[in-house]
Scaffold this motif. Structure first.
Motif, short mmCIF file in Angstrom:
data_model
loop_
_atom_site.label_atom_id
_atom_site.label_comp_id
_atom_site.label_asym_id
_atom_site.label_seq_id
_atom_site.Cartn_x
_atom_site.Cartn_y
_atom_site.Cartn_z
N LEU A 20 0.84 -1.18 -0.02
CA LEU A 20 0.12 -0.03 0.00
C LEU A 20 0.73 1.35 -0.08
O LEU A 20 1.93 1.06 0.41
CB LEU A 20 -0.79 -0.09 1.24
N SER A 21 0.22 2.23 -0.66
CA SER A 21 1.00 3.45 -0.67
C SER A 21 0.26 4.80 -0.22
O SER A 21 -1.27 4.62 -0.52
CB SER A 21 1.66 3.99 -2.29
N CYS A 22 0.67 5.60 0.19
CA CYS A 22 -0.26 6.85 0.66
C CYS A 22 0.64 8.25 0.34
O CYS A 22 1.70 8.24 1.18
CB CYS A 22 -0.30 6.72 2.02
N ALA A 23 0.13 8.82 -0.48
CA ALA A 23 0.69 9.95 -1.07
C ALA A 23 0.10 11.08 -0.18
O ALA A 23 -1.04 11.43 -0.14
CB ALA A 23 0.44 10.15 -2.42
N GLU A 43 -8.82 -0.09 13.67
CA GLU A 43 -7.46 -0.47 14.70
C GLU A 43 -6.48 -0.05 13.79
O GLU A 43 -6.17 -0.08 12.73
CB GLU A 43 -7.81 -1.87 14.77
N GLY A 44 -5.56 0.18 14.79
CA GLY A 44 -4.07 0.63 14.45
C GLY A 44 -3.28 -0.49 13.86
O GLY A 44 -3.13 -1.66 14.66
N VAL A 45 -2.62 -0.30 12.71
CA VAL A 45 -1.97 -1.55 12.13
C VAL A 45 -0.45 -1.37 12.13
O VAL A 45 0.34 -2.05 13.03
CB VAL A 45 -2.19 -1.74 10.77
N ALA A 46 0.15 0.05 11.94
CA ALA A 46 1.48 0.23 12.17
C ALA A 46 1.53 1.79 12.17
O ALA A 46 0.92 2.33 11.37
CB ALA A 46 2.29 -0.60 10.94
N ALA A 47 2.76 2.28 12.40
CA ALA A 47 2.94 3.62 12.72
C ALA A 47 4.55 4.08 12.59
O ALA A 47 5.24 3.03 12.93
CB ALA A 47 2.19 4.31 13.85
N PHE A 64 4.30 -7.50 8.43
CA PHE A 64 3.94 -6.26 7.78
C PHE A 64 5.08 -5.55 8.18
O PHE A 64 5.80 -5.49 9.30
CB PHE A 64 2.59 -5.43 8.26
N THR A 65 5.49 -4.34 7.10
CA THR A 65 6.65 -3.40 7.44
C THR A 65 6.17 -2.06 6.92
O THR A 65 5.75 -2.03 5.81
CB THR A 65 7.76 -3.70 6.53
N ILE A 66 6.19 -1.07 7.77
CA ILE A 66 5.88 0.33 7.42
C ILE A 66 7.20 1.19 7.02
O ILE A 66 8.07 0.92 7.88
CB ILE A 66 5.00 0.83 8.64
N SER A 67 6.95 2.01 6.11
CA SER A 67 8.24 2.63 5.92
C SER A 67 7.63 4.13 5.23
O SER A 67 6.52 4.34 4.93
CB SER A 67 9.09 2.04 4.74
N LYS A 68 8.49 4.94 5.07
CA LYS A 68 8.35 6.37 4.61
C LYS A 68 9.41 7.14 3.74
O LYS A 68 10.52 6.94 4.11
CB LYS A 68 7.81 7.20 5.98
N ASP A 69 9.13 7.65 2.75
CA ASP A 69 9.94 8.05 1.80
C ASP A 69 9.52 9.65 2.08
O ASP A 69 8.75 10.41 1.70
CB ASP A 69 9.67 7.77 0.15
N LEU A 75 4.02 7.37 2.08
CA LEU A 75 4.00 6.27 2.99
C LEU A 75 3.68 4.80 2.62
O LEU A 75 2.82 4.81 1.56
CB LEU A 75 3.34 6.62 4.20
N TYR A 76 4.49 3.82 3.07
CA TYR A 76 3.97 2.75 2.50
C TYR A 76 3.78 1.48 3.58
O TYR A 76 3.96 1.71 4.66
CB TYR A 76 5.32 2.08 1.65
N LEU A 77 3.25 0.45 3.05
CA LEU A 77 3.04 -0.69 3.91
C LEU A 77 3.06 -1.83 3.16
O LEU A 77 2.39 -2.14 2.32
CB LEU A 77 1.34 -0.42 4.74
N GLN A 78 4.12 -2.55 3.39
CA GLN A 78 4.52 -3.86 2.95
C GLN A 78 3.80 -4.90 3.50
O GLN A 78 3.98 -5.24 4.74
CB GLN A 78 5.85 -4.05 2.61
N MET A 79 2.70 -5.67 2.88
CA MET A 79 2.08 -6.71 3.50
C MET A 79 2.52 -7.97 2.97
O MET A 79 2.12 -8.30 1.75
CB MET A 79 0.50 -6.50 3.46
N ASN A 80 3.10 -8.97 3.75
CA ASN A 80 3.63 -10.23 3.39
C ASN A 80 2.60 -11.15 4.20
O ASN A 80 2.14 -11.10 5.24
CB ASN A 80 5.01 -10.24 3.42
N SER A 81 2.51 -12.54 3.63
CA SER A 81 1.84 -13.66 4.22
C SER A 81 0.28 -13.03 4.73
O SER A 81 0.10 -13.45 5.75
CB SER A 81 2.78 -13.81 5.67
N LEU A 82 -0.36 -12.68 3.92
CA LEU A 82 -1.51 -12.17 4.07
C LEU A 82 -2.40 -13.43 4.44
O LEU A 82 -2.51 -14.44 3.91
CB LEU A 82 -2.01 -11.48 3.07
N LYS A 83 -3.35 -13.07 5.53
CA LYS A 83 -4.45 -13.61 5.88
C LYS A 83 -5.79 -13.42 5.68
O LYS A 83 -5.92 -12.12 5.54
CB LYS A 83 -4.25 -14.33 7.35
#
Length: 121
Positions: A20-23, A43-47, A64-69, A75-83
């Motif tokens: 996911l991306s957030c501009a 609910e909060g996921v990552a910050a 999940f991994t949150i990152s920011k450029d 803002l990004y959210l890399q989501m792996n092993s989704l359930k």
């Protein structure tokens, strides 16, 4: 004012990945991802704060991994092993100050419109 536009949602099989991306239209000191499933509270996921502090909900730690450029104000959210239980509308949030309660909805002033993530059972 900070305007936030999310992208990158979609439908993916269990075990798959999405990013996911957030501009953002302006700079924010604290940004986060929240999610809301049907019939449930948001609910909060990552910050992430601009000093590098990150936090994750227990349910997504290690997946999940949150990152920011900062140069791109994105803002990004890399989501792996989704359930299937990750299925929800995901929202980007921003605040123009450092926060200490990073995953509380009431701490954030600016919100995006949300992007749907679906992981079929």
């Amino acid at each position: 004012q900070v305007q936030l536009v999310e992208s990158g949602g979609g439908s993916v099989q269990a075990g798959g990945s999405l990013r996911l991306s957030c501009a953002a239209s302006g700079y924010s000191f604290t940004m986060a991802w929240f999610r809301q499933a049907p019939g449930k509270e948001r609910e909060g996921v990552a910050a992430i704060r601009d000093d590098g502090i990150t936090t994750y909900a227990d349910s997504v730690k290690g997946r999940f991994t949150i990152s920011k450029d900062n140069a791109k104000n994105t803002l990004y959210l890399q989501m792996n092993s989704l359930k299937p239980e990750d299925t929800a509308v995901y929202y980007c949030a921003a605040e123009r100050r450092w926060l200490y309660l990073l995953l509380k909805t009431y701490e954030y002033t600016y919100w995006g419109q949300g992007t749907q993530v679906t992981v079929p059972a």
